[in-house]
Scaffold this motif. Structure first.
Motif, short mmCIF file in Angstrom:
data_model
loop_
_atom_site.label_atom_id
_atom_site.label_comp_id
_atom_site.label_asym_id
_atom_site.label_seq_id
_atom_site.Cartn_x
_atom_site.Cartn_y
_atom_site.Cartn_z
N SER A 1 0.88 -1.25 -0.16
CA SER A 1 0.20 -0.24 -0.09
C SER A 1 0.81 1.33 -0.01
O SER A 1 0.22 2.29 -0.09
CB SER A 1 -1.04 -0.02 1.07
N TRP A 2 2.14 1.05 0.21
CA TRP A 2 3.16 2.18 0.30
C TRP A 2 4.44 1.97 -0.46
O TRP A 2 4.75 0.87 -0.45
CB TRP A 2 3.32 2.80 1.68
N PHE A 3 4.98 2.92 -1.28
CA PHE A 3 6.20 2.69 -1.73
C PHE A 3 6.96 4.04 -1.20
O PHE A 3 6.98 5.20 -1.32
CB PHE A 3 6.07 3.01 -3.19
N ASP A 4 8.39 3.43 -0.86
CA ASP A 4 9.20 4.62 -0.10
C ASP A 4 10.13 5.34 -1.14
O ASP A 4 10.72 6.33 -1.07
CB ASP A 4 10.18 3.73 0.66
N GLU A 5 10.20 4.75 -2.46
CA GLU A 5 10.88 5.24 -3.48
C GLU A 5 12.30 5.86 -3.26
O GLU A 5 12.62 6.83 -3.37
CB GLU A 5 9.99 6.59 -4.14
N ASP A 6 13.10 4.81 -2.74
CA ASP A 6 14.31 5.01 -2.43
C ASP A 6 15.37 4.12 -3.13
O ASP A 6 16.53 3.87 -2.89
CB ASP A 6 14.48 4.78 -0.88
N GLY A 7 14.86 3.62 -4.41
CA GLY A 7 15.64 2.63 -5.16
C GLY A 7 15.99 3.23 -6.53
O GLY A 7 16.19 4.62 -6.58
N PRO A 8 16.24 2.56 -7.45
CA PRO A 8 16.59 2.99 -8.78
C PRO A 8 15.62 3.96 -9.35
O PRO A 8 14.53 4.07 -8.85
CB PRO A 8 16.74 1.73 -9.54
N LEU A 9 16.19 4.83 -10.26
CA LEU A 9 15.29 5.95 -10.72
C LEU A 9 14.77 5.65 -12.03
O LEU A 9 15.45 5.11 -13.04
CB LEU A 9 16.20 6.91 -10.96
N TYR A 10 13.58 5.88 -12.12
CA TYR A 10 12.72 5.64 -13.29
C TYR A 10 11.91 6.92 -13.53
O TYR A 10 10.79 7.10 -13.02
CB TYR A 10 11.55 4.62 -13.14
#
Length: 388
Positions: A129-138
């Motif tokens: 239900s949630w994405f931290d968005e701390d990984g590879p960039l898209y």
């Protein structure tokens, strides 16, 4: 291997050059639209096109294309696309956008809707239900033209003009991608002498050296898609190995760059060193009106000051007059000059054989092409005049 549709973006006027570069890489079903070249390939094509395209601005992966005239349509059709096949669970995925002549004209609203739709699609894929968005960039882009929505992910990261060698930049630099295009639009080939008598920070001579030795322009930099789990390290390893296998590091070149500013020449020498071509270019302090060469059938390519401010016009006219006198003294040479000054031919003292309209950033410029005679075949077996 997974089939993909890619877009190589390009400055207006350079589409034909980028198309030729794409075809040289072996990719088919290539079509050209304003500012972009669309082609098909596989996952390896993502790596190869980023590494090898010299005149493109960046490479984008097409996720989907459809018509939308309402926000509900935009949301539902975006959500239905296979985002989870590409974007990892920890990915950072910002959305940018543009809209031209379309019903959905509010770019901020379109960006927000696309972001929400991608989030919903990924929730279903990863059951979270949630994405931290701390990984590879898209980096996702929503581009709407006449109600047709194209959704892409940028595979390049930093623009392809960022070769990695030009940390030291002089005044009003010419982009590396534009410099590479100017060279490819000329009659120069690696067997001929090339001179840039107003070389500044050395971009044209350095790009010529990379072309002459067949060194991939992206060999010494990284790309956003290298961090994507869907593209294996083996694919990138194969693509990078190809750049080393095909490079002709031992080829001897004749390239000269001159300028009146010793400090900017120091920058040019450092840039050439960063590009590993410092032994292929001779940089020398010299005013353009003193430039001479005993060689025949050489090529001049240069990017002189444009004189954007009215107060500079007299100085610019004098410079162009000096260039005309110096260049015309070498009547067996070909020379190519790029400038936004509309009265260039009058100041230079000769009409160009061809004038090509291009854009350097947001500045409209003209590429003035003066053709010298073809070198005797016995001196240069490989000389071919570029029909472009």
């Amino acid at each position: 291997m997974k089939k993909v549709t890619l877009i190589a973006t390009a400055a207006f006027g350079l589409e034909a050059i980028v198309k030729r570069e794409v075809q040289k890489l072996g990719y088919e079903n290539v079509r050209v639209e304003d500012g972009k070249i669309i082609f098909e390939g596989d996952l390896l094509a993502i790596a190869r096109s980023n590494l090898w395209l010299r005149s493109a601005d960046r490479v984008k992966l097409v996720i989907g294309e459809f018509k939308a005239t309402t926000f509900d349509e935009l949301f539902e059709k975006t959500k239905a696309l296979p985002w989870g096949d590409w974007i990892s669970e920890d990915a950072e995925f910002p959305v940018s956008g543009k809209s031209i002549k379309s019903t959905l004209y509010s770019v901020p609203d379109c960006q927000a809707i696309v972001k929400k739709a991608v989030v919903e699609s990924l929730k279903n894929k990863y059951n979270v239900s949630w994405f931290d968005e701390d990984g590879p960039l898209y980096k996702i882009e929503v581009a709407i033209l006449k109600d047709i929505v194209t959704l892409t992910i940028d595979t390049s990261g930093a623009g392809l003009h960022k070769r990695g060698y030009r940390d030291h930049i002089g005044t009003a630099p010419l982009k590396e991608t534009m410099a590479a295009a100017l060279i490819q639009l000329s009659y120069w080939n690696p067997d001929r002498l090339l001179v840039d008598p107003l070389c500044g920070s050395g971009t044209i001579p350095i790009e010529a050296a990379l072309i002459g030795k067949n060194i991939a322009p992206g060999m010494n930099r990284s790309f956003a898609s290298e961090e994507w789990p869907v593209i294996s390290k083996d694919i990138w390893r194969e693509a990078r190995k190809e750049t080393h296998d095909l490079a002709n590091f031992d080829r001897k070149l004749q390239i000269i760059g001159t300028d009146i500013d010793e400090e900017v020449l120091k920058v040019a020498r450092r840039n050439a060193s960063e590009a590993f071509v410092e032994d292929d270019i001779h940089f020398q302090k010299m005013p353009v009106n003193e430039w001479r060469s005993a060689k025949k059938y050489g090529v001049i390519i240069c990017n002189p000051p444009y004189g954007e401010r009215l107060s500079e016009e007299k100085e610019i006219i004098n410079l162009y007059k000096e260039m005309g006198k110096a260049f015309r003294a070498h009547d067996s040479w070909s020379y190519y000059i790029i400038t936004s000054y509309e009265e260039f031919e009058k100041a230079f003292g000769k009409r160009a054989d061809r004038k090509r309209k291009l854009y350097n950033g947001n500045i409209k410029i003209d590429y003035y092409q003066y053709y010298g005679p073809r070198p005797p075949k016995r001196d240069n077996e490989n000389t071919k005049e570029d029909a472009n």
